[in-house]
Design a protein around this motif. Structure first.
Motif, short mmCIF file in Angstrom:
data_model
loop_
_atom_site.label_atom_id
_atom_site.label_comp_id
_atom_site.label_asym_id
_atom_site.label_seq_id
_atom_site.Cartn_x
_atom_site.Cartn_y
_atom_site.Cartn_z
N LEU A 154 0.81 -1.38 0.10
CA LEU A 154 0.06 0.23 0.17
C LEU A 154 0.50 1.84 -0.09
CD1 LEU A 154 -3.16 -0.83 2.42
CD2 LEU A 154 -2.70 -1.63 -0.44
N GLY A 155 2.08 1.17 0.11
CA GLY A 155 3.09 2.23 0.60
C GLY A 155 2.92 3.49 -0.98
N GLY A 156 2.75 3.07 -2.02
CA GLY A 156 2.06 3.76 -3.46
C GLY A 156 0.84 4.89 -3.08
N GLU A 157 -0.18 4.85 -2.01
CA GLU A 157 -1.00 4.59 -1.65
C GLU A 157 -1.59 5.58 0.07
OE1 GLU A 157 -4.50 1.49 -3.43
OE2 GLU A 157 -2.85 1.12 -3.45
N ILE A 158 -0.96 5.27 0.70
CA ILE A 158 -0.78 5.93 1.38
C ILE A 158 0.96 7.05 2.52
CG2 ILE A 158 -1.78 4.47 2.49
CD1 ILE A 158 0.15 3.01 4.20
N GLU A 159 0.49 7.96 2.26
CA GLU A 159 1.58 8.29 2.59
C GLU A 159 2.33 8.14 4.15
OE1 GLU A 159 0.76 12.87 3.92
OE2 GLU A 159 -0.69 12.67 2.94
N LEU A 160 1.50 7.75 4.71
CA LEU A 160 2.68 7.71 6.35
C LEU A 160 2.26 6.11 7.21
CD1 LEU A 160 4.81 9.64 8.06
CD2 LEU A 160 2.80 9.91 9.46
N ILE A 161 3.61 5.15 7.18
CA ILE A 161 3.06 4.37 8.36
C ILE A 161 4.34 4.66 9.55
CG2 ILE A 161 3.36 0.99 7.81
CD1 ILE A 161 4.31 1.68 5.21
N LEU A 162 3.17 4.02 10.43
CA LEU A 162 4.03 4.33 11.51
C LEU A 162 4.50 2.77 12.10
CD1 LEU A 162 4.47 6.00 14.28
CD2 LEU A 162 2.43 5.16 14.96
#
Ligand code: TXA
Ligand code: MG
Length: 317
Positions: A154-162
Motif C-alpha cells: 500500500l506504499g504507493g497509496e498512503i503517506e505514512l506508516i507508523l
C-alpha cells in the motif's frame, strides 16, 4: 513509497487532515483513519479495495471511550473487556449514533477493540476521535505484520506508516459477539478459545468458513497467496516433483525435500511462535520463485485453531 516513521506526532498530523496512516498493533498492522469522518472511512474502503458490505473495526484506548461509542455493554462483554483489553479481542456491541453507518456496513453493531501496542495507544490518547482500521493489506491478501509488508503493498497509496516493529501476536484479534447476552466467537484469533473460556465459560464458536454476508467477518476465501496454495492435514504432506514447490510446515522438515525449500513455523512446536511467523512466511513463499505452495495444518490446540482457520481460508478458492 510511504514515509516510514516512529513519530506519533507525524501520524496525528496526517490523520487530523482526514488522511490514512498505517498503524502497528500487537496482531497485524492496521490501515487507520478517523472513524467518525465518513470521507476518511471511504478512503479506507477505496485503498484496500474492500467491498462496502465488509465492516471495519474501531480502535480506541480506554473503556470509557468505548462506552461513548456503544449503546450498552452486556455484562459478559464487560467481563471480557476487563480481562482482555488492551489485547487481541474485538467485541461486537450495539453502536451509538456517533458511529457512521459506513463503518458498520449498515449493521446495528460496531466491532470495537483496545489494541495492545504502546505507540498506537499513545497515538489514540492524543487524538480526538477513534480510529477505524482494517488490516493494512489489499482485500483478500495476506495480512501485514511489519511496516515493510505494508509498504510493499500500500506504499504507493498512503503517506505514512507508523513503524512499531514486528507484530507480537501475528494473527488478527478474536472477534466475539453476543446472543441473548451470551458470547459467540465470530472469528478465531489472537486469544485462544481456552483463554476466553477461562473467563466467559463455554462459548459457541461460529463455523469457520462461511461465505454468509450476514457474518461478514467470516468470508470463506481470505488471507490468500497469489500463487496456487494447497493445504493438507498434518503429516499428510508429501513431496511434489512436478513443479518447484515451497513448503510451509509446523515443526518438522519433510525428509525427502531440500530444507531450503521448507519453512518451519516453529521448530520447537511453540504455537505463539507459529502464529507470529504465519503471515510473513506465507508472504515469503508467495514472493519466492516457487510455482506453488504446499502447507500442512498445525495441531488444533491454543492458537493452532486460529492458525488453521487462516490456512483453510487461504486455501479456499
Ligand atoms: O487484529 C485485528 O482485528 C486487526 C487489527 C488492525 O486491529 N484488524 C482486522 O480488521 O483484522 P479486518 O477489517 O481485517 O477484519 C475485521 C473483521 C472483518 O472481517 C469484518 O467483517 C468483521 O471484522 N466485522 C467488523 N464489524 C463487524 C460487525 N459489526 N459484525 C460482524 N463482523 C464484523
Ligand atoms: Mg483483514
Amino acid at each position: 513509497m510511504a514515509t516510514i516513521t516512529e513519530s506519533i506526532e507525524a501520524a496525528k498530523e496526517v490523520l487530523d487532515r482526514g488522511e490514512l496512516v498505517a498503524i502497528p498493533t500487537e496482531t497485524v498492522y492496521g490501515l487507520a483513519g478517523n472513524a467518525l469522518d465518513v470521507d476518511a472511512v471511504l478512503k479506507i474502503f477505496d485503498t484496500k479495495k474492500r467491498p462496502a458490505f465488509d465492516p471495519l473495526i474501531v480502535h480506541t484506548h480506554t473503556l470509557k471511550k468505548v462506552e461513548e461509542l456503544v449503546r450498552t455493554i452486556p455484562l459478559a462483554a464487560r467481563q471480557l473487556a476487563e480481562a482482555f483489553w488492551p489485547g487481541p479481542l474485538t467485541l461486537l456491541l450495539p453502536k451509538s449514533e456517533l458511529i457512521p453507518d459506513l463503518v458498520t456496513s449498515g449493521l446495528d453493531t460496531v466491532a470495537i477493540r483496545i489494541p495492545k501496542h504502546p505507540m498506537t495507544l499513545e497515538l489514540l490518547a492524543i487524538l480526538d476521535y477513534p480510529l477505524a482500521a482494517p488490516s493494512a493489506n489489499p482485500f483478500g491478501y495476506i495480512s501485514p505484520t511489519t511496516a515493510e509488508h505494508v509498504n510493499q503493498q500500500l506504499g504507493g497509496e498512503i503517506e505514512l506508516i507508523l513503524n512499531g516493529g514486528e507484530a507480537e501476536i501475528g494473527i488478527e484479534s478474536t472477534i466475539i459477539g453476543f446472543e441473548d447476552g451470551n458470547p459467540v466467537v465470530y472469528r478465531l484469533g489472537g486469544y485462544a478459545i481456552e483463554e476466553i473460556e477461562r473467563v466467559a465459560g463455554p462459548v459457541k464458536v461460529f463455523p469457520h468458513s462461511s461465505s454468509n454476508p450476514q457474518a461478514p467477518g467470516m468470508l470463506k476465501s481470505h488471507y490468500a497467496p497469489r500463487k496456487p496454495f494447497y493445504l493438507m492435514e498434518r503429516g499428510q504432506l508429501a513431496q511434489d516433483q512436478s513443479v518447484s514447490t515451497g513448503y510451509l510446515l509446523f515443526d518438522r522438515y519433510l525428509p525427502d525435500v531440500a530444507e531450503s525449500d521448507q519453512l518451519l513455523l516453529s521448530p520447537t512446536g511453540d504455537m505463539q511462535e507459529a502464529a507470529r511467523n504465519l503471515f510473513s512466511y506465507l508472504r515469503r513463499l508467495d514472493q519466492l520463485s516457487y510455482a506453488k505452495i504446499f502447507a500442512e495444518e498445525v495441531p488444533e490446540i491454543g492458537l493452532g485453531r486460529a492458525i488453521n482457520d487462516r490456512l483453510r481460508r487461504a486455501a479456499a478458492h
